[in-house]
Design an enzyme around this catalytic site. Structure first.
Site, short mmCIF file in Angstrom:
data_model
loop_
_atom_site.label_atom_id
_atom_site.label_comp_id
_atom_site.label_asym_id
_atom_site.label_seq_id
_atom_site.Cartn_x
_atom_site.Cartn_y
_atom_site.Cartn_z
N GLY A 31 38.86 31.45 45.86
CA GLY A 31 39.55 32.63 45.34
C GLY A 31 40.74 32.99 46.21
O GLY A 31 40.75 32.68 47.40
N GLN B 245 47.30 38.46 49.44
CA GLN B 245 47.15 37.43 50.48
C GLN B 245 48.37 36.53 50.60
O GLN B 245 48.55 35.83 51.59
CB GLN B 245 45.90 36.57 50.23
CG GLN B 245 44.60 37.34 50.40
CD GLN B 245 43.41 36.44 50.16
OE1 GLN B 245 42.99 36.24 49.02
NE2 GLN B 245 42.87 35.86 51.22
N CYS C 218 37.08 33.99 54.16
CA CYS C 218 38.30 34.48 53.53
C CYS C 218 39.47 33.63 54.04
O CYS C 218 39.55 33.36 55.24
CB CYS C 218 38.52 35.95 53.89
SG CYS C 218 40.00 36.66 53.16
N LEU C 219 40.35 33.24 53.13
CA LEU C 219 41.49 32.41 53.55
C LEU C 219 42.42 33.18 54.50
O LEU C 219 43.19 32.56 55.23
CB LEU C 219 42.27 31.91 52.33
CG LEU C 219 41.49 30.92 51.43
CD1 LEU C 219 42.32 30.53 50.22
CD2 LEU C 219 41.06 29.69 52.20
N HIS D 192 34.81 40.12 45.92
CA HIS D 192 35.59 39.92 47.15
C HIS D 192 37.09 40.01 46.85
O HIS D 192 37.84 40.67 47.57
CB HIS D 192 35.22 38.54 47.74
CG HIS D 192 36.01 38.11 48.93
ND1 HIS D 192 35.44 37.83 50.16
CD2 HIS D 192 37.34 37.88 49.09
CE1 HIS D 192 36.38 37.46 51.01
NE2 HIS D 192 37.54 37.47 50.39
N GLU D 193 37.51 39.39 45.75
CA GLU D 193 38.95 39.37 45.41
C GLU D 193 39.42 40.75 44.92
O GLU D 193 40.53 41.17 45.27
CB GLU D 193 39.24 38.30 44.35
CG GLU D 193 38.89 36.86 44.76
CD GLU D 193 39.45 36.46 46.11
OE1 GLU D 193 40.54 36.93 46.49
OE2 GLU D 193 38.79 35.67 46.81
N HIS E 94 40.23 42.90 47.75
CA HIS E 94 41.56 42.63 48.31
C HIS E 94 42.62 43.51 47.65
O HIS E 94 43.55 43.97 48.30
CB HIS E 94 41.97 41.17 48.08
CG HIS E 94 41.52 40.23 49.17
ND1 HIS E 94 41.94 40.34 50.48
CD2 HIS E 94 40.73 39.13 49.14
CE1 HIS E 94 41.40 39.37 51.20
NE2 HIS E 94 40.66 38.61 50.41
ZN ZN Z 1 39.51 36.99 50.95
#
Ligand code: ZN
Length: 173
Positions: A46, A51, A95-96, A137-138, A141
């Site tokens: 994701g 991000q 998380c990226l 989670h997304e 963000h």
């Molecule tokens: Zn993340």
């Protein structure tokens, strides 16, 4: 398509609540394609618009983990959770924007999410398993919330210090 650089925590753009998308422009469609490519390249399941520094309520995901199975790239614009299960699930999240850090987070095990697709049509789907965790989670963000915000202040501080060091090291090359 172009890979876009992924912001690393701490970054003020990762702490902002993103405004809704009001129009599906060519730029937005391009951003969605780039985000999918960036997510697959990372690799991750994701990626949310903030991000990559785009403050808009949009994220991409594909939680098909089986390499033999067909991929399912999804783009969700203005997503909203319309129902959550009482049952919860604990998943070790990463998380990226917080590379190589993982921690257990408890969330509703199943959710219904409504969103607008790239074609402008409203959709709604019931997500379970990793899909449900990833969608929540997304969406976090888009509200400026990271998975480490669910951890104790001490753990969060520890991870934030590691990320500050990582950014210093990367800046030095
Ligand atoms: Zn993340």
């Amino acid at each position: 398509m172009t890979l876009r650089p992924i912001l690393i925590h701490p970054d003020p753009r990762l702490k902002k609540a993103c405004p809704p998308v009001t129009e599906i422009t060519d730029d937005l469609m391009q951003a969605a394609e780039d985000m999918l490519e960036t997510m697959y390249d990372a690799p991750g399941v994701g990626l949310a618009a903030p991000q990559v520094g785009l403050l808009a309520r949009m994220f991409v995901m594909d939680c098909v983990k089986d390499p033999e199975a067909a991929p399912r790239p999804m783009v969700l614009i203005n997503p909203a959770v319309t129902w959550t299960s009482a049952e919860t699930n604990v998943y070790e999240e990463g998380c990226l924007s917080i590379p190589e850090q993982y921690a257990e987070v408890t969330r509703p095990a199943e959710v219904r999410v409504r969103w607008t697709g790239l074609d402008g049509k409203e959709q709604e789907e019931h997500f379970t398993g990793l899909w449900a965790t990833c969608a929540q989670h997304e969406i976090d963000h888009l509200d400026g919330k990271l998975f480490i915000d669910y951890l104790s202040p001490l753990k969060r501080q520890l991870i934030t210090r590691k990320m500050e060091k990582l950014k210093r090291d990367r800046a030095r090359g």
